[in-house]
Design an enzyme around this catalytic site. Sequence first.
Site, mmCIF file in Angstrom:
data_model
loop_
_atom_site.group_PDB
_atom_site.id
_atom_site.type_symbol
_atom_site.label_atom_id
_atom_site.label_comp_id
_atom_site.label_asym_id
_atom_site.label_seq_id
_atom_site.Cartn_x
_atom_site.Cartn_y
_atom_site.Cartn_z
ATOM 1 N N HIS A 262 0.942 -1.356 -0.011
ATOM 2 C CA HIS A 262 0.018 0.154 0.026
ATOM 3 C C HIS A 262 0.866 1.362 -0.214
ATOM 4 C CE1 HIS A 262 -3.549 2.473 1.150
ATOM 5 N NE2 HIS A 262 -2.678 3.272 1.615
ATOM 6 N N GLU A 263 1.635 1.381 1.071
ATOM 7 C CA GLU A 263 2.568 2.415 0.954
ATOM 8 C C GLU A 263 3.493 2.663 -0.175
ATOM 9 O OE1 GLU A 263 1.520 4.713 3.146
ATOM 10 O OE2 GLU A 263 0.531 3.401 4.217
ATOM 11 N N HIS A 266 1.867 4.381 -2.725
ATOM 12 C CA HIS A 266 1.903 5.977 -2.569
ATOM 13 C C HIS A 266 3.192 6.125 -2.947
ATOM 14 C CE1 HIS A 266 -1.787 6.894 -0.461
ATOM 15 N NE2 HIS A 266 -1.699 6.029 0.335
ATOM 16 N N GLU A 292 -4.710 7.870 -2.687
ATOM 17 C CA GLU A 292 -4.999 6.751 -2.194
ATOM 18 C C GLU A 292 -5.552 5.705 -3.371
ATOM 19 O OE1 GLU A 292 -4.626 6.555 0.531
ATOM 20 O OE2 GLU A 292 -5.837 4.472 1.292
#
Length: 498
Positions: A262-263, A266, A292
């Site tokens: 997830h990160e 980003h 997001e």
Amino acid sequence: MNQIFEKLQPYLEKEMAFSTALTLMDWDMETLAPKEAVDYTSKAVGVLSQERFSSIINPEVKKILEQLEGEKGLNCFECAVVKKLKKEYKKTEKISKEEMREFSELTSKALHAWQKAKKAKDFSIYAPYLEKIIVFKKKFAEQGKEEGQTLYDVLLDDYEEEFDEKVLDEFFSKLKEKIVPLLKKIEKQEDIEDSFLFFDYDEEKQEEFNRWLAEYIGFCFDRGVIAQSEHPFTTALHNHDVRITTHYYKNNLASALLSTIHEGGHALYEMGVDDEFTQSIVGGGASCGMHESQSRFFENMIGRSVPFWKPIYGKLKGIFPKQLENVGLEKFVKALNKVKADFIRTEADELTYCLHIMVRYELEKQMINEEIDVKELPKLWNEKYKEYLGIEPKDDTEGILQDIHWAMGSIGYFPSYALGNAFAAQIYHQMKKDLPIEELLEKEEISKIVDYLREHIHQYGASKDAREMLKDLTKEEFNPDYYIAYLEEKFKGVYGID
Ligand code: ZN
């Protein structure tokens, strides 16, 4: 460079330097700084924030902006910067310095009260502060309101331009109509076996694999670092210094894996911003929701799929042979997709996540547009959890006190999380037409997927807004149907529902 625009340069550079310093201090406080540093370092942060603010919000910059009014010869970077500055002016000009100071004092007290209340599981400790925050936010919204806008619309616009109540009402009502009944059906199905994800997993070995995994999806260690923090997050000084964190739990393998991916999503966004835009006020992502969308795309569409794990699951198994003995690829991925209605948003599975956001959206709307007795909020919260997720929090910590956002004065932020998922689904739908995604994943060619996102999204930074990007890429306006169809298809598949 345009000659008038050039006069802005010294102010913009100063702003960039303060921003960089503030980002670094914030990163340090979240990762390495000793526990007792916060109150002291915060004083310096306060002074620097004020300096950052007045480096661009001041009479000289205002005068230059007036001179730029109607100026034709601006390039795309210059246009984006001017647009962003104008927005900042519009937002802040109506609020007096006095009000601003009062509000910032209020939120720092509210944060303190929120922490105390959370510990004591008692909303009433925090309620008077939230009440005052709501009064302030309504006042600010009133000042910035334009014709046809509701008060809540004004707050929403801070996080996701042009996504107002009308758009969100339609979006959430579709979700409610389709996802709430789907969840009920899933709960009648046989439980997915995932106990092996909660065996003992040595944290150092997890770290070793997760660092490898980050690099595997495209995170570049020459331009980024990974540290550990209580809650995983991403920050960036610019496109050559992008930082993410993760948190390793001995008894939870999936948590760090999915948060790294997830990160990582980003981070790839930040690393992909064009050199022309980075280190400027349009150097970050297009919006909260668009940011997001990138993290959710990697976490859910990629990181929870069989083709992604096919070439690399053996490596994970090699590191944890005992724990994953008898766990085949399909079984492992199925466990990553298990649905279970639970109380905490940040730990929610992919399907129920949007329902958590829906609860917050409905309450925020009420808080801002209607007169509401703040003391009633926990009750309303619990009723909505019961209605949408079928569960009722046993105390306020498990319920309304779980999120920090309102205490920070961020009302209108939550919907951008759900929008991020919906943007991701719309982008994914288009990408499937343009790229053989499964084949690329199986051949370990994720870089082609990253290149695609870079070309259509990352490189632009915030020089285009989310709507424009979606439209340019998918040739269509924002359409929540893709997200709903994606969720239905995926989870009916996972649970074998017709
Ligand atoms: Zn995120």
